[in-house]
Design a protein around this motif. Sequence first.
Motif, PDB file in Angstrom:
ATOM      1  N   SER A 195       0.825  -1.201   0.000  1.00  0.00           N
ATOM      2  CA  SER A 195       0.000   0.000   0.000  1.00  0.00           C
ATOM      3  C   SER A 195       0.864   1.257   0.000  1.00  0.00           C
ATOM      4  O   SER A 195       1.812   1.371   0.786  1.00  0.00           O
ATOM      5  CB  SER A 195      -0.910   0.025   1.228  1.00  0.00           C
ATOM      6  OG  SER A 195      -1.575   1.274   1.333  1.00  0.00           O
ATOM      7  N   LEU A 196       0.511   2.209  -0.858  1.00  0.00           N
ATOM      8  CA  LEU A 196       1.194   3.501  -0.872  1.00  0.00           C
ATOM      9  C   LEU A 196       0.822   4.367   0.323  1.00  0.00           C
ATOM     10  O   LEU A 196       1.436   5.415   0.539  1.00  0.00           O
ATOM     11  CB  LEU A 196       0.871   4.255  -2.165  1.00  0.00           C
ATOM     12  CG  LEU A 196       1.553   3.734  -3.436  1.00  0.00           C
ATOM     13  CD1 LEU A 196       0.985   4.436  -4.662  1.00  0.00           C
ATOM     14  CD2 LEU A 196       3.057   3.927  -3.369  1.00  0.00           C
ATOM     15  N   VAL A 248       3.895  10.428  -4.843  1.00  0.00           N
ATOM     16  CA  VAL A 248       3.208   9.294  -4.217  1.00  0.00           C
ATOM     17  C   VAL A 248       1.867   9.738  -3.636  1.00  0.00           C
ATOM     18  O   VAL A 248       0.855   9.036  -3.775  1.00  0.00           O
ATOM     19  CB  VAL A 248       4.094   8.659  -3.131  1.00  0.00           C
ATOM     20  CG1 VAL A 248       3.279   7.739  -2.220  1.00  0.00           C
ATOM     21  CG2 VAL A 248       5.237   7.878  -3.769  1.00  0.00           C
ATOM     22  N   ARG A 297      -1.490   7.902  -5.049  1.00  0.00           N
ATOM     23  CA  ARG A 297      -2.293   6.992  -4.243  1.00  0.00           C
ATOM     24  C   ARG A 297      -3.759   7.413  -4.128  1.00  0.00           C
ATOM     25  O   ARG A 297      -4.604   6.627  -3.686  1.00  0.00           O
ATOM     26  CB  ARG A 297      -1.683   6.848  -2.854  1.00  0.00           C
ATOM     27  CG  ARG A 297      -1.770   8.089  -1.979  1.00  0.00           C
ATOM     28  CD  ARG A 297      -0.980   7.911  -0.691  1.00  0.00           C
ATOM     29  NE  ARG A 297      -1.160   9.037   0.215  1.00  0.00           N
ATOM     30  CZ  ARG A 297      -0.515   9.178   1.362  1.00  0.00           C
ATOM     31  NH1 ARG A 297       0.393   8.268   1.721  1.00  0.00           N
ATOM     32  NH2 ARG A 297      -0.735  10.209   2.137  1.00  0.00           N
ATOM     33  N   TYR A 357      -4.614   5.352  -7.267  1.00  0.00           N
ATOM     34  CA  TYR A 357      -4.025   4.015  -7.327  1.00  0.00           C
ATOM     35  C   TYR A 357      -3.330   3.743  -5.992  1.00  0.00           C
ATOM     36  O   TYR A 357      -2.151   4.093  -5.811  1.00  0.00           O
ATOM     37  CB  TYR A 357      -3.034   3.912  -8.489  1.00  0.00           C
ATOM     38  CG  TYR A 357      -3.591   4.394  -9.805  1.00  0.00           C
ATOM     39  CD1 TYR A 357      -4.462   3.597 -10.554  1.00  0.00           C
ATOM     40  CD2 TYR A 357      -3.276   5.667 -10.304  1.00  0.00           C
ATOM     41  CE1 TYR A 357      -4.987   4.040 -11.767  1.00  0.00           C
ATOM     42  CE2 TYR A 357      -3.799   6.111 -11.509  1.00  0.00           C
ATOM     43  CZ  TYR A 357      -4.651   5.295 -12.229  1.00  0.00           C
ATOM     44  OH  TYR A 357      -5.163   5.740 -13.430  1.00  0.00           O
ATOM     45  N   PRO A 358      -4.022   3.127  -5.041  1.00  0.00           N
ATOM     46  CA  PRO A 358      -3.488   3.007  -3.681  1.00  0.00           C
ATOM     47  C   PRO A 358      -2.371   1.983  -3.521  1.00  0.00           C
ATOM     48  O   PRO A 358      -1.670   2.017  -2.507  1.00  0.00           O
ATOM     49  CB  PRO A 358      -4.715   2.592  -2.864  1.00  0.00           C
ATOM     50  CG  PRO A 358      -5.607   1.902  -3.851  1.00  0.00           C
ATOM     51  CD  PRO A 358      -5.404   2.617  -5.148  1.00  0.00           C
ATOM     52  N   ASN A 359      -2.185   1.086  -4.487  1.00  0.00           N
ATOM     53  CA  ASN A 359      -1.197   0.021  -4.331  1.00  0.00           C
ATOM     54  C   ASN A 359      -0.070   0.113  -5.353  1.00  0.00           C
ATOM     55  O   ASN A 359      -0.238   0.685  -6.431  1.00  0.00           O
ATOM     56  CB  ASN A 359      -1.872  -1.348  -4.457  1.00  0.00           C
ATOM     57  CG  ASN A 359      -2.888  -1.605  -3.361  1.00  0.00           C
ATOM     58  OD1 ASN A 359      -2.685  -1.226  -2.205  1.00  0.00           O
ATOM     59  ND2 ASN A 359      -3.998  -2.226  -3.711  1.00  0.00           N
TER      60      ASN A 359
END
Length: 279
Positions: A154-155, A192, A196, A199-201
């Motif tokens: 996970s970011l 980041v 995130r 796109y959280p991952n």
Amino acid sequence: MDRFVESLLIIIVIYKSTLEDCESFQSLLAMREEFRSLNLFIYDNSPISQELKNYEGLAITYFHDPENSGVSKAYNTGVEHAKKISKEWVLLLDQDTRFPNSILSEYRQAINSNSNINLFVPVLKLKNGKIFSPSRYRFKRGFFLDTIESGVHSLFNLAPVNSGMMVQVEAFFKVGGYNEKVKLDFADFQFVERFRKLYPNFFVINVECEQDFSDDNNSFESQYIRFKYYCDGAKNIENKNFADWLQYNGVVIIRAIRLTLRFVDARFLGAYFKNFLFG
């Protein structure tokens, strides 16, 4: 592999270095026997431009920016070029990252197995063996990890640095790319935080690279200039609220105090007030 390589643009940002002296470029040269059609975009922030040699198997586009607009501008410019020439992926590199010949194969395998992921990174280690990236992201700064497994992460928990990021071009533009007001320090963390939201991952590939990141022998002058960039980056980052600003203020004042004690010079505190607090 040819199809993947054809979809890829490799972006290297350099500063006051010849291309031949860059660790990242030398790593790419070592891969030419296996990959004979690599596309490179070189963004040179140096005061004086350089003449590049012709290298068999490498298609190089060179962009000189004597104003030294920073890494955020450099990566945005490189990805814009990637879109222009219809590339699907970009690999972001700095000049000081050394990586093994297997890295493109590992990227390709991870991308093919994780179609829902748009950001892939290697493990970056310092010369002393510490994991530099990804790091645990807390209080607007990164903390070294003892270990990390390859796979999806996970970011919101971990954050990679710029060098080694493999980013899907469409996703890059959807999140707004890099914040060009953040020229150097915090550029990766800002990206980041943007990334995130949509796109959280991200995916950590099973590759270890070496990052030459040591400032132990740097002079006062170079540290002072770098600290002013650090202040500007923290000042210009997109803050969500006052609590975020307080955390950035905390990391900047702590660095100012450390550098003041290290060099026994109060000009770092002056730079903190001038370039961050009241700038």
